[in-house]
Design a protein around this motif. Structure first.
Motif, PDB file in Angstrom:
ATOM      1  N   CYS A  91      48.831 -44.922 -10.624  1.00 17.09           N
ATOM      2  CA  CYS A  91      49.394 -46.269 -10.487  1.00 17.09           C
ATOM      3  C   CYS A  91      50.190 -46.467  -9.193  1.00 17.09           C
ATOM      4  N   HIS A  92      51.034 -45.513  -8.833  1.00 21.80           N
ATOM      5  CA  HIS A  92      51.845 -45.690  -7.629  1.00 21.80           C
ATOM      6  C   HIS A  92      50.957 -45.733  -6.388  1.00 21.80           C
ATOM      7  N   GLN A  93      49.983 -44.844  -6.287  1.00 20.99           N
ATOM      8  CA  GLN A  93      49.076 -44.854  -5.136  1.00 20.99           C
ATOM      9  C   GLN A  93      48.245 -46.139  -5.119  1.00 20.99           C
ATOM     10  N   ASN A  94      47.761 -46.570  -6.266  1.00 20.29           N
ATOM     11  CA  ASN A  94      47.001 -47.823  -6.339  1.00 20.29           C
ATOM     12  C   ASN A  94      47.852 -49.010  -5.902  1.00 20.29           C
ATOM     13  N   TYR A  95      49.133 -49.010  -6.296  1.00 24.50           N
ATOM     14  CA  TYR A  95      50.037 -50.085  -5.869  1.00 24.50           C
ATOM     15  C   TYR A  95      50.209 -50.053  -4.348  1.00 24.50           C
ATOM     16  N   ARG A  96      50.448 -48.864  -3.798  1.00 24.12           N
ATOM     17  CA  ARG A  96      50.649 -48.735  -2.350  1.00 24.12           C
ATOM     18  C   ARG A  96      49.443 -49.294  -1.595  1.00 24.12           C
ATOM     19  N   GLU A  97      48.248 -48.997  -2.055  1.00 28.85           N
ATOM     20  CA  GLU A  97      47.041 -49.480  -1.402  1.00 28.85           C
ATOM     21  C   GLU A  97      46.899 -50.993  -1.554  1.00 28.85           C
ATOM     22  N   ALA A  98      47.216 -51.527  -2.730  1.00 28.21           N
ATOM     23  CA  ALA A  98      47.102 -52.968  -2.967  1.00 28.21           C
ATOM     24  C   ALA A  98      48.136 -53.753  -2.161  1.00 28.21           C
ATOM     25  N   ALA A  99      49.328 -53.179  -1.979  1.00 25.06           N
ATOM     26  CA  ALA A  99      50.410 -53.889  -1.286  1.00 25.06           C
ATOM     27  C   ALA A  99      50.372 -53.691   0.229  1.00 25.06           C
ATOM     28  N   ALA A 100      49.619 -52.702   0.706  1.00 27.74           N
ATOM     29  CA  ALA A 100      49.601 -52.391   2.136  1.00 27.74           C
ATOM     30  C   ALA A 100      48.897 -53.491   2.924  1.00 27.74           C
ATOM     31  N   PRO A 101      49.292 -53.648   4.196  1.00 27.80           N
ATOM     32  CA  PRO A 101      48.536 -54.583   5.039  1.00 27.80           C
ATOM     33  C   PRO A 101      47.102 -54.073   5.200  1.00 27.80           C
ATOM     34  N   LYS A 102      46.182 -54.968   5.426  1.00 24.47           N
ATOM     35  CA  LYS A 102      44.774 -54.597   5.564  1.00 24.47           C
ATOM     36  C   LYS A 102      44.408 -54.478   7.042  1.00 24.47           C
ATOM     37  N   CYS A 103      43.564 -53.495   7.334  1.00 24.87           N
ATOM     38  CA  CYS A 103      43.122 -53.221   8.699  1.00 24.87           C
ATOM     39  C   CYS A 103      42.252 -54.371   9.196  1.00 24.87           C
ATOM     40  N   GLY A 104      42.522 -54.837  10.414  1.00 27.06           N
ATOM     41  CA  GLY A 104      41.738 -55.918  11.011  1.00 27.06           C
ATOM     42  C   GLY A 104      40.315 -55.520  11.332  1.00 27.06           C
ATOM     43  N   ALA A 105      40.007 -54.218  11.375  1.00 30.31           N
ATOM     44  CA  ALA A 105      38.660 -53.755  11.693  1.00 30.31           C
ATOM     45  C   ALA A 105      37.848 -53.453  10.445  1.00 30.31           C
ATOM     46  N   CYS A 106      38.391 -52.624   9.551  1.00 27.21           N
ATOM     47  CA  CYS A 106      37.597 -52.178   8.395  1.00 27.21           C
ATOM     48  C   CYS A 106      38.014 -52.852   7.089  1.00 27.21           C
ATOM     49  N   GLY A 107      39.166 -53.502   7.039  1.00 28.03           N
ATOM     50  CA  GLY A 107      39.638 -54.169   5.831  1.00 28.03           C
ATOM     51  C   GLY A 107      40.328 -53.259   4.840  1.00 28.03           C
ATOM     52  N   GLY A 108      40.395 -51.957   5.137  1.00 26.20           N
ATOM     53  CA  GLY A 108      41.037 -51.014   4.238  1.00 26.20           C
ATOM     54  C   GLY A 108      42.551 -51.073   4.343  1.00 26.20           C
ATOM     55  N   PRO A 109      43.255 -50.506   3.359  1.00 23.61           N
ATOM     56  CA  PRO A 109      44.718 -50.515   3.406  1.00 23.61           C
ATOM     57  C   PRO A 109      45.231 -49.625   4.535  1.00 23.61           C
ATOM     58  N   VAL A 110      46.244 -50.094   5.243  1.00 22.80           N
ATOM     59  CA  VAL A 110      46.850 -49.325   6.324  1.00 22.80           C
ATOM     60  C   VAL A 110      48.100 -48.662   5.771  1.00 22.80           C
ATOM     61  N   LEU A 111      47.999 -47.352   5.511  1.00 27.98           N
ATOM     62  CA  LEU A 111      49.110 -46.602   4.932  1.00 27.98           C
ATOM     63  C   LEU A 111      49.733 -45.627   5.923  1.00 27.98           C
ATOM     64  N   GLY A 112      49.009 -45.255   6.942  1.00 30.34           N
ATOM     65  CA  GLY A 112      49.506 -44.259   7.894  1.00 30.34           C
ATOM     66  C   GLY A 112      49.857 -44.902   9.223  1.00 30.34           C
ATOM     67  N   SER A 113      49.480 -44.220  10.286  1.00 30.72           N
ATOM     68  CA  SER A 113      49.754 -44.719  11.633  1.00 30.72           C
ATOM     69  C   SER A 113      48.978 -46.006  11.866  1.00 30.72           C
ATOM     70  N   VAL A 114      49.584 -46.891  12.620  1.00 26.57           N
ATOM     71  CA  VAL A 114      48.997 -48.219  12.790  1.00 26.57           C
ATOM     72  C   VAL A 114      49.221 -48.726  14.214  1.00 26.57           C
ATOM     73  N   TYR A 115      48.247 -49.474  14.687  1.00 21.79           N
ATOM     74  CA  TYR A 115      48.402 -50.252  15.914  1.00 21.79           C
ATOM     75  C   TYR A 115      48.540 -51.703  15.489  1.00 21.79           C
ATOM     76  N   GLU A 116      49.346 -52.448  16.226  1.00 22.55           N
ATOM     77  CA  GLU A 116      49.405 -53.888  15.995  1.00 22.55           C
ATOM     78  C   GLU A 116      48.767 -54.541  17.207  1.00 22.55           C
ATOM     79  N   VAL A 117      47.647 -55.228  16.980  1.00 18.77           N
ATOM     80  CA  VAL A 117      46.880 -55.835  18.062  1.00 18.77           C
ATOM     81  C   VAL A 117      46.648 -57.298  17.724  1.00 18.77           C
ATOM     82  N   ARG A 118      47.103 -58.165  18.597  1.00 18.92           N
ATOM     83  CA  ARG A 118      46.956 -59.617  18.401  1.00 18.92           C
ATOM     84  C   ARG A 118      47.380 -60.070  17.005  1.00 18.92           C
ATOM     85  N   GLY A 119      48.512 -59.534  16.552  1.00 15.10           N
ATOM     86  CA  GLY A 119      49.087 -59.932  15.272  1.00 15.10           C
ATOM     87  C   GLY A 119      48.425 -59.314  14.053  1.00 15.10           C
TER      88      GLY A 119
END
Length: 117
Positions: free
Chosen positions: A72-100
């Protein structure tokens, strides 16, 4: 007195609860605990042990709880995480912010995102 769970008379041992009394024998006390317990945001099960206090999903601003055991906790983290602008997957680790937008720093997501722009 009658049991709040089964409505049978209480003739022996009982537990005093917020609303009245429940039988100590049988499963009445456990059923009461499950009914009165907070529910997990992810699996909807009664939380009777450890949990994480989290923000509700969907930007409601409400707080909630998720089970600490199981997925449940991992599923919540994935559901609440921002989504990657390229693949649509949850961004839980290192991230780039590109054009918002957030983009995974791992893998080829940054290159894919730049190609799509």
């Amino acid at each position: 007195d009658k049991c709040l769970v089964c409505s049978r008379p209480i003739l022996a041992s009982f537990f005093e609860v917020d609303d009245g009394k429940v039988h100590a024998e049988g499963d009445c006390h456990q059923r009461y605990r499950e009914a009165a317990a907070p529910k997990c945001l992810m699996c909807s099960a009664a939380i009777l042990a450890s949990y994480f206090e989290v923000d509700g999903l969907g930007g409601s601003g409400e707080k909630g709880k998720v089970c600490a055991d199981g997925d449940c906790h991992q599923n919540y983290r994935e559901a609440a995480a921002p989504k990657c602008g390229a693949c649509g997957g949850p961004v839980l680790g290192s991230v780039y912010e590109v054009r918002g937008q957030k983009v995974h720093a791992e893998g080829d997501c940054l290159a894919r995102f730049k190609r799509s722009a």
